[in-house]
Design a protein around this motif. Structure first.
Motif, short mmCIF file in Angstrom:
data_model
loop_
_atom_site.label_atom_id
_atom_site.label_comp_id
_atom_site.label_asym_id
_atom_site.label_seq_id
_atom_site.Cartn_x
_atom_site.Cartn_y
_atom_site.Cartn_z
N ARG A 269 0.80 -1.23 0.00
CA ARG A 269 0.00 0.00 0.00
C ARG A 269 0.84 1.29 0.00
N ILE A 270 2.09 1.22 0.43
CA ILE A 270 2.92 2.43 0.44
C ILE A 270 4.20 2.14 -0.37
N THR A 271 4.43 2.97 -1.39
CA THR A 271 5.59 2.81 -2.25
C THR A 271 6.69 3.77 -1.81
N PHE A 272 7.88 3.20 -1.54
CA PHE A 272 9.04 4.03 -1.21
C PHE A 272 9.75 4.41 -2.51
N LYS A 273 9.79 5.70 -2.78
CA LYS A 273 10.50 6.20 -3.95
C LYS A 273 11.92 6.53 -3.52
N LEU A 274 12.88 5.65 -3.92
CA LEU A 274 14.25 5.74 -3.39
C LEU A 274 15.19 6.55 -4.27
N GLY A 275 14.82 6.77 -5.51
CA GLY A 275 15.77 7.39 -6.43
C GLY A 275 16.83 6.38 -6.83
N SER A 276 18.10 6.69 -6.64
CA SER A 276 19.16 5.73 -6.94
C SER A 276 19.25 4.69 -5.83
#
Length: 318
Positions: A269-276
């Motif tokens: 339900r929660i997406t972690f947007k990490l970048g690199s």
């Protein structure tokens, strides 16, 4: 008369006392050398003790019994050295003989035990095992057998093969479970273990972490999966290692769209947007800590959490 005088002159010049005659003409005398009763040479210029310069003979003053003792010691020393050499040669021959016999005659495998297997039967495992009965226990290639079992029977996660004297091979099986799944276009799934080894194609969805947006190049069971984009493959592997090493059971999905677009899904339900993927472990733990606080106020919240690696985290609720 002149010829006669010349001949006489030559004779006088060839006499051995010519030098003495010439020295006396100048008022000089040759050095006088004397030898006294102790063997000491005495001259007008220098005294020389010959005994100090003569080689010493240790044996000249030995008695007959002392010489016999000396000879006996030498004989015993030679006999001891000879015995040591014979003992070494015999030992080498015995060791070489025992080695040859152990590798050719003795230690023939007559029992292969299998334990820990549930998915595959014992007969299936023995069929794919490269070690056979009758082989020498020490010459059997356990590493090749291990590799063959883990590749030809994909659900074998680890095959531990040990030799057990005098004639037994013990195979201990650890079976794999599906840790990752990739959805195919026909809505079937490719199942992978936590090392990204392909367990099965065209399978039903299994529990574990889903891998999205990855285009598969090759998915042969028993081998590591290959993706079309090598950079995406590298990013996915880095994320998988973090999840595996830290046993992050709350992570339900991972995917990558490029070097600077990597994502981890928490609790579906929660997406972690990490970048690199740089410092991915720290970023994921920051997200998990933020989710704990978020769950306290909004237990079922859904959205995207942007984690840049700094102190600030942004959550966008859907």
């Amino acid at each position: 008369m002149k010829k006669t005088q010349r001949k006489q002159t030559k004779k006088v010049n060839n006499t051995p006392n010519n030098n003495e005659q010439s020295l006396s003409d100048f008022g000089l005398e040759p050095p006088k050398i004397y030898r006294n009763s102790s063997g000491k040479i005495i001259s007008d210029y220098k005294d020389i003790d010959l005994k100090k310069h003569l080689p010493k003979n240790k044996n000249q003053n030995l008695t007959r019994s002392e010489k016999r003792q000396r000879d006996n010691k030498k004989r015993k020393k030679r006999n001891k050295i000879r015995k040591i050499i014979i003992w070494l040669v015999v030992s080498i021959i015995l060791i070489a003989t025992a080695t040859v016999l152990s590798l050719t005659v003795f230690f023939r495998i007559d029992t292969i035990n299998v334990s820990g297997n549930e998915i595959y039967s014992k007969n299936e495992i023995l069929t794919h095992c490269t070690i056979d009965k009758g082989e020498n226990l020490f010459l059997s290639d356990t590493q090749s057998a291990k590799k063959m079992l883990e590749q030809s029977l994909p659900y074998i996660y680890n095959a531990e093969i040990k030799r057990k004297l005098p004639y037994t091979i013990q195979i201990k099986i650890t079976e794999a479970t599906a840790a990752y799944s990739i959805k195919n276009k026909d809505k079937t799934y490719i199942l992978l273990d936590d090392n990204f080894k392909v367990l099965e194609n065209n399978a039903k969805k299994a529990k574990g972490i889903s891998v999205s947006y990855a285009q598969v190049l090759s998915s042969e069971p028993g081998n590591i999966i290959k993706f079309k984009d090598e950079k995406i493959s590298q990013c996915l592997n880095e994320l998988a290692v973090v999840v595996k090493d830290n046993k992050l059971d709350s992570i339900t999905g991972i995917y990558s769209k490029g070097i600077n677009e990597n994502y981890v899904v928490y609790d579906n339900r929660i997406t972690f947007k990490l970048g690199s993927c740089t410092d991915a472990e720290n970023k994921i733990y920051q997200g998990l800590a933020a989710c704990e606080k978020l769950n306290a106020s909004t237990p079922n919240a859904k959205g995207v959490m942007t984690i840049t690696g700094g102190k600030q985290i942004y959550f966008t609720e859907k």
